[in-house]
Design an enzyme around this catalytic site. Structure first.
Site, short mmCIF file in Angstrom:
data_model
loop_
_atom_site.label_atom_id
_atom_site.label_comp_id
_atom_site.label_asym_id
_atom_site.label_seq_id
_atom_site.Cartn_x
_atom_site.Cartn_y
_atom_site.Cartn_z
N TYR A 50 27.10 53.12 38.20
CA TYR A 50 26.25 51.92 38.04
C TYR A 50 27.07 50.73 38.53
O TYR A 50 28.29 50.72 38.41
CB TYR A 50 25.84 51.73 36.58
N GLU A 51 26.38 49.72 39.04
CA GLU A 51 27.12 48.65 39.74
C GLU A 51 27.96 47.79 38.80
O GLU A 51 28.74 46.97 39.25
CB GLU A 51 26.18 47.80 40.58
N SER A 52 27.82 47.97 37.49
CA SER A 52 28.68 47.26 36.55
C SER A 52 30.12 47.77 36.62
O SER A 52 30.99 47.24 35.93
CB SER A 52 28.15 47.43 35.14
#
Lengths: 259, 281
Positions: A50-52
């Site tokens: 996930y881009e986090s």
């Protein structure tokens, strides 16, 4: 055979496209559900990113946002956001980018920015986030969305992320070396790009779906493959896994302070 | 001189009308208490930088503090749209705002360039996308070694960056763990750095040595605000209040309901209110 909804069929059909070998950049919503159903059924070793900054995450419930705490707690590693975009995405380490869309055209170009003119929008949508670079840096792109005339359009209002552009070799002409949109999974059908024109073509209809139903909910004239198949209905395991996941998620998100 | 001070003072001493200011925290550790203090002190004409503006900027924009927003994803993550920001863009309410829109990759690179003291960030991006047509800050540069055309954007150099962290020690070193986001870069890119923390401990003995992200001499002011990230979360302290994010969709959808909510929960509140809000999370 169990009863299932078109949305459930969409998520399960999307999950089947993923394997344990994949390193997948996951968008929120339907892509996140599909990726986690895959992980919980036939693709236990899939790497979900996930881009986090969470790499190799395995959440028990679907995150409401891309940065819920559980993504980090269950991840192999969590990196800073600049590192995520530079070393992992731009560095070419991600095989599949899985995106949703507000508006899409037949070449897999996506708009999640505005409806209407950019400077005087009729509707201001959230915008691209990570999508512009996900669309060009991942090995290939899978897209999932619910069919509707207003979301599958002849011409999108804004190129948030680039698919096959005008079709053919448009990506190569821009110096993009990745494959781009390779699969479109809707609530009615599975679509793949034509090998030459790159126009999305229906290759499989979900059980009970007719050609007319696909055409009525799509804003361009739909092309169907010669050897059109029927998508296998969800298995008991697939549907149970998805419903359990959604039930756990619903309880977790409604919980808030009362929990 | 101690850097530790009440949030009211930290905001008053470090922010000015017209400043360019970043509030960072990628879903995790969003400095909501600092944002509310800025709203209470009623600053004007701010340029707000943030990758995902979300609720904190929806509130500032809705209260008319912003003249310009530099961003990459204007959504309430996992819920939908930012209704106050939309009202400002679509209808100029309560005032028109200028928007400078990027991708996440560009924003992250721009913070990193700012922290590195460079004037610009270089990356492989925006290919085929329409944003370069509507944002004149997005340009391209040719690699002098390979000839590849790459995207470039100006570095972010905020006047002030606000972040929230788990803890500081008595010297003022700051520790962050969990999803670390872009806070280190945003802090080092800024001229002044204000940090709210859950607690101050005597020292960091016995903790993992890589956890300290900002040495005390890079931080301008530290304020203890328990629960200061709510409804975002602080890893190891309290969970994300997902229900509050869902509820914001209703509150922000109506101008009067929004004004009433802000009056009750921000204007008439104090930083201490945050400790109550995280009970049970």
């Amino acid at each position: 055979m169990t009863d299932f909804t078109p949305n459930e069929m969409m998520t399960i059909a999307a999950s089947r496209a993923l394997t344990s070998k994949d390193v997948c950049f996951v968008g929120i919503g339907a892509p996140s559900a599909a990726c986690n159903v895959a992980r919980l059924t036939h693709a236990p070793d899939i790497t979900l990113i996930y881009e986090s900054g969470t790499i190799g995450t395995a959440p028990d419930v679907l995150p409401l946002s891309i940065g819920d705490g559980e993504l980090c707690e269950t991840a192999v590693s969590t990196v800073a956001v600049p590192e995520m975009f530079r070393y992992w995405l731009q560095g070419g380490r991600i095989s599949i980018g899985f995106l949703g869309a507000a508006q899409i055209d037949k070449f897999g170009n996506i708009n999640t920015t505005v409806i209407g003119d950019y400077h005087k929008p009729k509707v201001r949508l959230p915008g691209g986030g990570g999508a512009p670079e996900i669309a060009t840096s991942c090995g290939e792109i899978y897209i999932t969305l619910k069919q509707a005339q207003r979301s599958m359009v002849e011409k999108i209002d804004f190129f948030t992320s680039f698919g096959h552009g005008e079709g053919g070799d448009h990506r190569q002409r821009l110096g993009i070396t990745t494959k781009g949109p390779a699969l479109l999974i809707t609530d009615l059908a599975i679509w793949k790009p034509d090998p030459v024109t790159r126009e999305f073509t229906v290759v499989s209809l979900h059980p009970g779906v007719t050609r007319d139903m696909v055409q009525e909910t799509c804003g361009w004239t739909v092309k169907f493959a010669d050897n059109l198949e029927e998508t296998p209905a969800p298995t008991e395991l697939e549907i149970t896994t998805l419903r359990d996941l959604q039930e756990r998620t619903r309880r977790a998100h409604e919980g808030g302070k009362a929990a | 001189m101690s850097k530790v001070m009440p949030l009211v003072e930290a905001v008053r001493e470090n922010l000015n009308d017209g400043d360019t200011v970043a509030f960072e925290g990628f879903t995790h550790l969003i400095p909501h208490a600092a944002g509310h203090e800025v709203i209470r002190q009623g600053f004007k004409d701010l340029t707000l930088i943030r990758m995902t503006p979300d609720i904190i900027y929806d509130q500032m924009i809705g209260m008319g503090l912003a003249q310009k927003v530099i961003f990459s994803y204007a959504g309430n993550p996992g819920v939908g749209l930012l209704r106050r920001m939309r009202d400002a863009i679509e209808n100029g309410y309560p005032r028109a705002i200028e928007t400078v829109e990027h991708s996440h990759a560009a924003m992250a690179n721009a913070y990193e360039a700012g922290a590195a003291g460079l004037p610009l960030a270089v990356f492989r991006g925006y290919k085929g996308a329409d944003l370069p047509k509507v944002n004149p800050d997005i340009k391209s540069i040719t690699c002098p070694y390979t000839g590849e055309e790459l995207a470039t954007v100006p570095a972010h150099r905020p006047d002030v960056t606000f972040i929230h962290a788990q803890k500081a020690n008595e010297k003022g070193d700051v520790l962050i763990e969990g999803i670390v986001g872009v806070q280190k870069e945003a802090a080092l890119a800024a001229r002044r750095v204000v940090v709210t923390v859950e607690e101050i401990v005597p020292d960091f003995k016995g903790l993992h040595p890589n956890l300290t992200i900002l040495p005390h001499w890079t931080v301008t002011a530290i304020s203890v605000v328990k629960g200061g990230a709510h409804p975002s979360y602080t890893h190891g302290y309290y969970a994300r209040d997902n229900a509050a994010y869902l509820e914001w969709d209703k509150i922000s959808g109506d101008r009067e309901l929004f004004a009433q909510w802000m009056d009750e929960n921000v204007l008439k509140a104090t930083p201490e209110a945050f400790a109550e809000r995280i009970k049970g999370l």
